[in-house]
Scaffold this motif. Structure first.
Motif, PDB file in Angstrom:
ATOM      1  N   LYS A 331       0.806  -1.219   0.000  1.00 34.22           N
ATOM      2  CA  LYS A 331       0.000   0.000   0.000  1.00 34.22           C
ATOM      3  C   LYS A 331       0.839   1.269   0.000  1.00 34.22           C
ATOM      4  CE  LYS A 331      -3.906   2.122   2.430  1.00 34.22           C
ATOM      5  NZ  LYS A 331      -4.835   2.013   3.590  1.00 34.22           N
ATOM      6  N   TYR A 332       2.030   1.225   0.575  1.00 36.01           N
ATOM      7  CA  TYR A 332       2.813   2.441   0.781  1.00 36.01           C
ATOM      8  C   TYR A 332       4.143   2.445   0.031  1.00 36.01           C
ATOM      9  CZ  TYR A 332      -0.466   2.618   4.680  1.00 36.01           C
ATOM     10  OH  TYR A 332      -1.612   2.616   5.447  1.00 36.01           O
ATOM     11  N   LYS A 371       6.028   5.913   0.970  1.00 32.82           N
ATOM     12  CA  LYS A 371       5.168   6.955   1.538  1.00 32.82           C
ATOM     13  C   LYS A 371       4.861   6.583   2.983  1.00 32.82           C
ATOM     14  CE  LYS A 371       3.042   8.088  -2.909  1.00 32.82           C
ATOM     15  NZ  LYS A 371       1.786   8.190  -3.687  1.00 32.82           N
ATOM     16  N   PRO A 372       5.764   6.939   3.909  1.00 37.73           N
ATOM     17  CA  PRO A 372       5.599   6.502   5.303  1.00 37.73           C
ATOM     18  C   PRO A 372       4.418   7.151   6.003  1.00 37.73           C
ATOM     19  CG  PRO A 372       7.437   8.016   5.115  1.00 37.73           C
ATOM     20  CD  PRO A 372       6.990   7.732   3.716  1.00 37.73           C
ATOM     21  N   LEU A 376       3.952  12.719   2.507  1.00 35.88           N
ATOM     22  CA  LEU A 376       5.412  12.609   2.499  1.00 35.88           C
ATOM     23  C   LEU A 376       5.829  11.420   1.639  1.00 35.88           C
ATOM     24  CD1 LEU A 376       8.136  13.672   3.640  1.00 35.88           C
ATOM     25  CD2 LEU A 376       7.897  11.959   5.454  1.00 35.88           C
ATOM     26  N   ALA A 377       6.774  11.654   0.732  1.00 37.90           N
ATOM     27  CA  ALA A 377       7.282  10.592  -0.141  1.00 37.90           C
ATOM     28  C   ALA A 377       8.801  10.671  -0.195  1.00 37.90           C
ATOM     29  CB  ALA A 377       6.700  10.714  -1.542  1.00 37.90           C
ATOM     30  N   ILE A 378       9.447   9.503  -0.141  1.00 39.59           N
ATOM     31  CA  ILE A 378      10.904   9.409  -0.225  1.00 39.59           C
ATOM     32  C   ILE A 378      11.240   8.460  -1.367  1.00 39.59           C
ATOM     33  CG2 ILE A 378      13.026   8.822   0.986  1.00 39.59           C
ATOM     34  CD1 ILE A 378      11.524   9.265   3.609  1.00 39.59           C
ATOM     35  N   ILE A 410      13.282  13.749  -1.283  1.00 41.72           N
ATOM     36  CA  ILE A 410      12.249  13.813  -0.242  1.00 41.72           C
ATOM     37  C   ILE A 410      11.248  14.881  -0.650  1.00 41.72           C
ATOM     38  CG2 ILE A 410      11.788  14.174   2.217  1.00 41.72           C
ATOM     39  CD1 ILE A 410      14.763  13.533   2.709  1.00 41.72           C
ATOM     40  N   GLU A 411       9.969  14.506  -0.716  1.00 42.81           N
ATOM     41  CA  GLU A 411       8.924  15.422  -1.159  1.00 42.81           C
ATOM     42  C   GLU A 411       7.813  15.504  -0.112  1.00 42.81           C
ATOM     43  OE1 GLU A 411       8.259  14.881  -5.739  1.00 42.81           O
ATOM     44  OE2 GLU A 411       8.746  12.925  -4.866  1.00 42.81           O
ATOM     45  N   TYR A 412       7.364  16.728   0.134  1.00 42.31           N
ATOM     46  CA  TYR A 412       6.228  16.948   1.036  1.00 42.31           C
ATOM     47  C   TYR A 412       5.120  17.650   0.270  1.00 42.31           C
ATOM     48  CZ  TYR A 412       3.355  18.694   4.862  1.00 42.31           C
ATOM     49  OH  TYR A 412       2.303  18.980   5.704  1.00 42.31           O
TER      50      TYR A 412
END
Length: 506
Positions: A331-332, A371-372, A376-378, A410-412
Motif C-alpha cells: 500500500k505504501y 510513503k511513510p 510525504l514521499a521518499i 524527499i517530497e512533502y
C-alpha cells in the motif's frame, strides 16, 4: 374529462402564447409577465420545469403570435418531462397528434443539428495544442567554471505540444521548444583559432541574444519542431501503448538511467494479473549525435603550416534495448526495475571510442518510493553500468564511482495547477558519475549544459500555485563538480545555483 394542474398549465401556456396581449415587466420567470396576471402561475411553473424558455432575454412576449412549430416544441418538451407521468396522458396524446407534422420536422432538424455538432466536435478534437510559457531568472556561478558556458537561468521559455488524432487508436504528436535568453554576459561559445604557422588554441566568444537562440547554438530549443512521434494503441484490446519516432524519454522514477531525447520505439503494457504492475520494452538511439572535422597540417617549403588533409567523422550514439518494470509493493511502496543493453556501439578496431558512453554494454537501474506518512514521499534511485574507467577512451572521466549514479529525493505534498494554494517542498541529494547512464538532461538543467563528469550535492525547492494553471517554483543547489577534460584540465569546484520561475500552463 378532468385535467391535471400540469396539463392545464400547458394549455394555458399555449393560449397565452397565441394571444395578442402585452404585459409589463415584473415577474420572476419572465420580466414581462406580472405576478397578478391570470397566466403567471402556469407560465412560471412551465419555465421552472423547463417546458418553455421564452425569448432568451427573460421575456415571454405574449403579444407576439406563436407559430405552430413553437407550439409543437412546447408539446415535445412536455412529453419529455417524465413521459406519461407529466400531466394527463390523453391530452398530451391529442396535442401530439395535432402537431405530428411539426414534431417530425423538428426531430429532423434536431438530428441534423446533433450530427453537425458531433462532426464539429470530432474535427476540434483531431487537433489540440497545450503547453506552458515560462519566465525564469537566477544566478549560477558554475557558468564560469565549465568548458561550454550556457544559460538556463535567465530566459523566456515556451514548450508547445500538439496532437493530431488520426483515428481512435492512433495519434501523431509534436513539440516545439523555444529559449529566449536575455542576459548575454552569461553565455559564451568556444571557438578554435589557428595562427599563421598552424598553431591552434581556443578562445571564448560572446554570442548575442539573437544569435544564440538560433539552430547553431541551441538545436533543440530554437522554436523549430524538436520532437515528433506517433502514439498507437495496438493489440486486440488496444492496450499495447506504443510510441514510434523522436521524443523525450525517461527511465526510472528520477530519470537516472535515461532522461533525454531519443529516436526509436517503445511499447507499454499492463502485466496480466500483475496486481498493478506494468512493463515496457524499448529499442532506441539517443539523438545526441555529433560530428567533427579533423585537419592534418603540414609545413611547406616556406615553413608555414598548410591543411593537407581533412577528415569528417559522425559520432553516433549507441543503439540500446531496454526492459523496464514498475508497480506497487503493498500500500505504501512503489518500485521500478530496469535493464538496458547496448546492442550496437561505435567503437573502432583499435578499441577507441569514437562515439558515446565509454564502451559500456550493460546498465542496471532500480528505484524505490516509500510513503511513510500522508503527504510525504521518499524516493531512492540507483544506476550502475559496466563502463571501465581504465580504458584509454575514458581517461577524461574521474576515477572512483564514475559508472554509478545515486539520488534520494524527499517530497512533502505537491502542486495541482487546478487548485489555487496547493504547494510542495522537496530536497534532493545526488552523487552522479558520468558513465552510468544512457543519456541525461536532468529536470533542472544543471548537469547537461556544463560538460562535467561528476556532480555531488543537494537541491532544495519550493513550489506553489498562486493562480489557476500557474505554478511558481524556486530552487537552490549547492554542488561539487569534477571537470577533467582536454580543454579545462582536472579541476574540482563548487557550484551554487539560485533559480526561480513561473510556469503559465495553457
Amino acid at each position: 374529462m378532468r385535467m391535471s394542474k400540469k396539463v392545464a398549465a400547458i394549455l394555458t401556456g399555449l393560449t397565452v402564447g397565441a394571444m395578442g396581449q402585452a404585459y409589463a415587466a415584473d415577474a420572476d420567470s419572465f420580466t414581462d409577465v406580472p405576478k397578478d396576471h391570470w397566466s403567471y402561475e402556469a407560465l412560471d411553473y412551465l419555465a421552472r420545469e423547463g417546458v418553455i424558455e421564452g425569448m432568451g432575454n427573460d421575456t415571454f412576449q405574449g403579444g407576439r403570435a406563436m407559430s405552430r412549430y413553437e407550439m409543437a416544441a412546447i408539446v415535445a418538451k412536455a412529453m419529455q418531462k417524465g413521459g406519461g407521468n407529466f400531466g394527463d396522458k390523453a391530452v398530451l396524446d391529442k396535442l401530439s397528434a395535432e402537431y405530428a407534422g411539426e414534431l417530425d420536422t423538428l426531430k429532423k432538424r434536431v438530428d441534423a443539428h446533433d450530427k453537425d455538432i458531433k462532426e464539429l466536435k470530432e474535427k476540434a478534437e483531431r487537433f489540440q495544442l497545450h503547453g506552458l510559457a515560462r519566465v525564469q531568472m537566477g544566478n549560477d556561478n558554475g557558468l564560469k567554471n565549465d568548458g561550454y558556458g550556457g544559460d538556463y537561468n535567465n530566459r523566456f521559455y515556451m514548450d508547445l505540444e500538439g496532437s493530431l488524432k488520426v483515428n481512435p487508436y492512433m495519434t501523431a504528436r509534436f513539440t516545439v521548444e523555444k529559449n529566449a535568453r536575455f542576459r548575454d554576459r552569461e553565455y559564451l561559445t568556444t571557438q578554435v583559432v589557428k595562427t599563421k604557422d598552424g598553431q591552434a588554441y581556443t578562445v571564448n566568444r560572446t554570442v548575442s541574444g539573437e544569435d544564440r537562440d538560433n539552430v547553431n547554438n541551441d538545436a533543440n530549443h530554437n522554436g523549430s519542431i524538436s520532437n515528433i512521434w506517433v502514439e498507437l494503441a495496438l493489440g486486440k484490446n488496444h492496450d499495447w501503448y506504443t510510441n514510434i519516432g523522436r521524443k523525450w524519454n525517461g527511465i526510472g522514477m528520477q530519470n537516472l538511467l535515461l532522461g533525454g531525447q531519443v529516436d526509436g520505439i517503445a511499447t507499454y503494457h499492463a502485466i496480466p494479473k500483475g496486481h498493478g504492475w506494468w512493463f515496457s520494452a524499448q529499442y532506441f538511439k539517443p539523438s545526441a549525435d555529433w560530428s567533427q572535422t579533423v585537419e592534418t597540417l603540414t609545413k611547406n617549403a616556406e615553413g608555414i603550416y598548410e591543411v593537407t588533409d581533412t577528415k569528417r567523422y559522425t559520432n553516433r550514439a549507441p543503439i540500446a534495448g531496454v526492459l523496464d518494470f514498475w508497480g506497487p509493493l503493498g500500500k505504501y511502496m512503489e518500485a521500478n526495475v530496469a535493464y538496458a543493453r547496448v546492442i550496437q556501439h561505435n567503437l573502432d578496431e583499435n578499441d577507441t571510442n569514437s562515439g558515446f558512453y565509454s564502451g559500456a554494454k550493460n546498465f542496471y537501474g532500480i528505484d524505490l518510493k516509500v510513503k511513510p506518512v500522508k503527504d510525504l514521499a521518499i524516493t531512492g534511485s540507483f544506476v550502475k553500468s559496466d563502463a571501465d574507467v581504465n580504458k584509454p577512451y575514458n581517461t577524461w572521466a574521474q576515477k572512483g564511482h564514475a559508472n554509478r549514479d545515486l539520488a534520494v529525493k524527499i517530497e512533502y505534498k505537491g502542486t495541482d495547477i487546478n487548485k489555487v494554494g496547493s504547494y510542495g517542498l522537496y530536497a534532493k541529494w545526488v552523487d552522479l558519475g558520468c558513465l552510468a547512464d544512457l543519456g541525461h538532461d536532468d529536470e533542472w538543467a544543471t548537469r547537461e549544459p556544463t560538460g562535467i563528469n561528476g556532480v555531488r550535492g543537494w537541491y532544495y525547492g519550493f513550489k506553489c500555485v498562486p493562480w489557476k494553471n500557474v505554478e511558481w517554483e524556486t530552487m537552490y543547489a549547492n554542488l561539487t563538480e569534477n571537470t577533467n577534460n582536454s580543454w579545462a584540465g582536472a579541476t574540482t569546484h563548487n557550484r551554487r545555483i539560485l533559480r526561480s520561475w513561473l510556469d503559465f500552463h495553457f
